[in-house]
Design an enzyme around this catalytic site. Sequence first.
Site, mmCIF file in Angstrom:
data_model
loop_
_atom_site.group_PDB
_atom_site.id
_atom_site.type_symbol
_atom_site.label_atom_id
_atom_site.label_comp_id
_atom_site.label_asym_id
_atom_site.label_seq_id
_atom_site.Cartn_x
_atom_site.Cartn_y
_atom_site.Cartn_z
ATOM 1 C CB SER A 55 -32.604 -43.363 -89.310
ATOM 2 O OG SER A 55 -32.528 -44.538 -88.543
ATOM 3 C CD GLU A 93 -28.197 -40.777 -82.785
ATOM 4 O OE1 GLU A 93 -28.424 -41.680 -83.610
ATOM 5 O OE2 GLU A 93 -28.038 -39.591 -83.089
ATOM 6 C CG HIS A 103 -31.943 -42.434 -84.109
ATOM 7 N ND1 HIS A 103 -30.750 -42.672 -84.745
ATOM 8 C CD2 HIS A 103 -32.911 -42.829 -84.983
ATOM 9 C CE1 HIS A 103 -30.979 -43.193 -85.938
ATOM 10 N NE2 HIS A 103 -32.287 -43.285 -86.113
#
Length: 298
Positions: free
Chosen positions: A144, A239, A269
């Site tokens: 991320s 996502e 995600h």
Amino acid sequence: MSKEQREAIAALLGQGPQGFEPQPVEQMRENFARMMAQFTVPQVRTTGTELGERPAVLVEPEGEQRPGTILYFHGGSFSLGSPQTAMGLTAGLVTRTGYRALSLDYRLAPEHPFPAAIEDCLAAYRALLDDGASAQSIAFAGDSAGGGLTVTTTLAARKAGLPVPGAIVAFSPGLDHTRTGATMMTKAGIDPFFTPEGMAHTGEMYLAGQNPHQELLAPAVLADLTGFPPLLLQVGTNELLLDDSVRLAQRARDAEVDVILDVTAGVPHVFQAFTGQLDESDQALARAALFLAQRLDA
């Protein structure tokens, strides 16, 4: 991905974000830590340490250790998280590769906005080099926001005149604070974790009023990747950030950089965290481990 696994993951995630209501960052951090504590952490040895004047966690395999180092950057929208919240992913790479990892506790926004996190990651990398590690023996990995830091730290290292690392592995990286990727809209309501409004909120914490139209804030749009090491970008189709990886892969290709864009359908995600629950998670980590072994061992 079996029907049963999909149903189990859907039940774990609930109905996903239902609109957006801002919360104090302290509450967001507690909620994030609680969520990440649910994920499996493989058996490894962990030791608190310091790297580049920041706290870090040394993660080592219980068995034989191979030469090589993974410098891991945790996720959390640049404002949440710690080495502990990413321990499942970090340990997953360590157990599959045999390399040690150092997971960095970089400074978080809003107390420390851009470019504090990049400065900390660069200082950690410089410390490893100063300690005698070769750049080729070091891989950057992250998820991320931390996936984004693998790229921006490499850009910062190149600008500082340092050699680039031997490889980069980025899980669902955040690579564009201009938020201009098409999937920011087309995946809204599909992404079980994020809304465009929520991402704008945490993005404002990190930006602190700074212009996002710059290389270190929007590498998927603006970065020159010439001279970059081999890249592995893993992302799911459910996502908002899908197009961040797609566009960075295109920029890497244009710069004649080895790049693998590894897209898994129907997963959320940082789906790699769901090891033991989702076959695709274990398979993705196995591919990441193979990628690292092929680059660092060489």
